[in-house]
Design a protein around this motif. Structure first.
Motif, mmCIF file in Angstrom:
data_model
loop_
_atom_site.group_PDB
_atom_site.id
_atom_site.type_symbol
_atom_site.label_atom_id
_atom_site.label_comp_id
_atom_site.label_asym_id
_atom_site.label_seq_id
_atom_site.Cartn_x
_atom_site.Cartn_y
_atom_site.Cartn_z
ATOM 1 N N ASP A 17 0.823 -1.208 0.000
ATOM 2 C CA ASP A 17 0.000 0.000 0.000
ATOM 3 C C ASP A 17 0.859 1.260 0.000
ATOM 4 O OD1 ASP A 17 0.777 -0.605 2.624
ATOM 5 O OD2 ASP A 17 -1.037 0.247 3.506
ATOM 6 N N LEU A 18 1.936 1.262 0.758
ATOM 7 C CA LEU A 18 2.842 2.419 0.786
ATOM 8 C C LEU A 18 3.529 2.586 -0.566
ATOM 9 C CD1 LEU A 18 4.301 4.722 2.204
ATOM 10 C CD2 LEU A 18 5.909 3.026 3.127
ATOM 11 N N TRP A 19 4.024 1.488 -1.134
ATOM 12 C CA TRP A 19 4.710 1.526 -2.434
ATOM 13 C C TRP A 19 3.769 2.080 -3.511
ATOM 14 C CZ3 TRP A 19 9.683 0.730 -3.743
ATOM 15 C CH2 TRP A 19 9.990 0.588 -5.099
ATOM 16 N N ASN A 20 2.555 1.539 -3.562
ATOM 17 C CA ASN A 20 1.603 1.958 -4.593
ATOM 18 C C ASN A 20 1.188 3.416 -4.430
ATOM 19 O OD1 ASN A 20 1.703 -0.599 -5.755
ATOM 20 N ND2 ASN A 20 -0.025 -1.345 -4.562
ATOM 21 N N SER A 21 0.987 3.857 -3.200
ATOM 22 C CA SER A 21 0.630 5.257 -2.956
ATOM 23 C C SER A 21 1.776 6.184 -3.347
ATOM 24 C CB SER A 21 0.277 5.470 -1.486
ATOM 25 O OG SER A 21 -0.890 4.762 -1.150
ATOM 26 N N ALA A 22 2.987 5.822 -2.959
ATOM 27 C CA ALA A 22 4.153 6.644 -3.295
ATOM 28 C C ALA A 22 4.368 6.691 -4.807
ATOM 29 C CB ALA A 22 5.395 6.102 -2.593
ATOM 30 N N ALA A 24 2.072 6.409 -7.107
ATOM 31 C CA ALA A 24 1.031 7.255 -7.683
ATOM 32 C C ALA A 24 1.353 8.738 -7.503
ATOM 33 C CB ALA A 24 -0.324 6.923 -7.055
ATOM 34 N N VAL A 25 1.831 9.108 -6.326
ATOM 35 C CA VAL A 25 2.184 10.510 -6.078
ATOM 36 C C VAL A 25 3.341 10.913 -6.986
ATOM 37 C CG1 VAL A 25 3.103 12.136 -4.384
ATOM 38 C CG2 VAL A 25 1.319 10.525 -3.715
ATOM 39 N N LYS A 27 4.189 9.656 -9.850
ATOM 40 C CA LYS A 27 3.686 9.745 -11.226
ATOM 41 C C LYS A 27 2.923 11.046 -11.445
ATOM 42 C CE LYS A 27 1.034 7.307 -14.722
ATOM 43 N NZ LYS A 27 0.246 6.125 -15.053
ATOM 44 N N SER A 28 2.125 11.451 -10.459
ATOM 45 C CA SER A 28 1.356 12.692 -10.594
ATOM 46 C C SER A 28 2.270 13.917 -10.659
ATOM 47 C CB SER A 28 0.359 12.839 -9.440
ATOM 48 O OG SER A 28 1.014 13.210 -8.237
ATOM 49 N N GLU A 29 3.479 13.768 -10.128
ATOM 50 C CA GLU A 29 4.471 14.847 -10.161
ATOM 51 C C GLU A 29 5.392 14.731 -11.368
ATOM 52 O OE1 GLU A 29 6.407 14.305 -6.413
ATOM 53 O OE2 GLU A 29 4.869 15.395 -5.315
ATOM 54 N N GLY A 30 5.173 13.708 -12.209
ATOM 55 C CA GLY A 30 6.017 13.517 -13.383
ATOM 56 C C GLY A 30 7.394 12.975 -13.045
ATOM 57 N N ARG A 31 7.485 12.251 -11.925
ATOM 58 C CA ARG A 31 8.771 11.706 -11.473
ATOM 59 C C ARG A 31 8.644 10.200 -11.318
ATOM 60 N NH1 ARG A 31 9.600 15.347 -6.218
ATOM 61 N NH2 ARG A 31 10.902 13.605 -5.732
ATOM 62 N N SER A 32 9.786 9.540 -11.310
ATOM 63 C CA SER A 32 9.776 8.106 -11.033
ATOM 64 C C SER A 32 9.916 7.902 -9.530
ATOM 65 C CB SER A 32 10.930 7.406 -11.759
ATOM 66 O OG SER A 32 12.170 7.760 -11.177
ATOM 67 N N LEU A 33 9.454 6.763 -9.064
ATOM 68 C CA LEU A 33 9.605 6.451 -7.648
ATOM 69 C C LEU A 33 11.087 6.305 -7.300
ATOM 70 C CD1 LEU A 33 8.285 6.028 -4.967
ATOM 71 C CD2 LEU A 33 7.803 3.660 -5.608
ATOM 72 N N SER A 34 11.871 5.780 -8.222
ATOM 73 C CA SER A 34 13.319 5.678 -7.987
ATOM 74 C C SER A 34 13.937 7.053 -7.737
ATOM 75 C CB SER A 34 14.017 5.017 -9.180
ATOM 76 O OG SER A 34 13.661 3.665 -9.284
ATOM 77 N N VAL A 36 12.419 9.715 -6.547
ATOM 78 C CA VAL A 36 11.959 10.177 -5.235
ATOM 79 C C VAL A 36 12.766 9.507 -4.123
ATOM 80 C CG1 VAL A 36 10.008 10.168 -3.623
ATOM 81 C CG2 VAL A 36 9.629 10.706 -6.038
ATOM 82 N N ILE A 37 12.963 8.203 -4.227
ATOM 83 C CA ILE A 37 13.711 7.466 -3.204
ATOM 84 C C ILE A 37 15.145 7.964 -3.120
ATOM 85 C CG2 ILE A 37 14.639 5.192 -2.599
ATOM 86 C CD1 ILE A 37 11.967 4.038 -3.776
ATOM 87 N N ARG A 38 15.792 8.171 -4.272
ATOM 88 C CA ARG A 38 17.173 8.690 -4.263
ATOM 89 C C ARG A 38 17.242 10.058 -3.590
ATOM 90 N NH1 ARG A 38 17.218 6.283 -9.419
ATOM 91 N NH2 ARG A 38 16.633 8.268 -10.374
ATOM 92 N N GLN A 39 16.285 10.930 -3.914
ATOM 93 C CA GLN A 39 16.281 12.270 -3.315
ATOM 94 C C GLN A 39 16.035 12.208 -1.810
ATOM 95 O OE1 GLN A 39 13.393 14.307 -5.761
ATOM 96 N NE2 GLN A 39 14.967 15.014 -7.181
ATOM 97 N N MET A 40 15.136 11.338 -1.368
ATOM 98 C CA MET A 40 14.864 11.223 0.063
ATOM 99 C C MET A 40 16.087 10.654 0.800
ATOM 100 S SD MET A 40 11.720 12.432 -0.051
ATOM 101 C CE MET A 40 11.840 13.050 1.445
ATOM 102 N N LEU A 41 16.754 9.679 0.209
ATOM 103 C CA LEU A 41 17.962 9.129 0.832
ATOM 104 C C LEU A 41 19.058 10.191 0.921
ATOM 105 C CD1 LEU A 41 18.148 5.551 -0.708
ATOM 106 C CD2 LEU A 41 17.777 6.129 1.692
#
Length: 57
Positions: A17-22, A24-25, A27-34, A36-41
């Protein structure tokens, strides 16, 4: 080597559920989840954010 990834593949365990929600967010920002994860790390490493803390969660 052509088509070589910029970084090696890593494995982590994340609830679906966390993976899918993240995803989706991101994607809505035009970014990949990868991305986002790199930036958060990077923020975690640079600013020493406490993952055990309750800020923002």
């Amino acid at each position: 080597m052509p088509n070589k990834p910029a970084a090696p593949l890593k494995n982590v365990r994340v609830p679906d559920d966390l993976w899918n929600s993240a995803k989706a967010v991101a994607k809505s920002e035009g970014r990949s989840l990868s991305e986002v994860i790199r930036q958060m790390l990077a923020m975690y490493v640079e600013k020493g954010l406490d993952p055990g803390g309750k800020a923002g969660l």
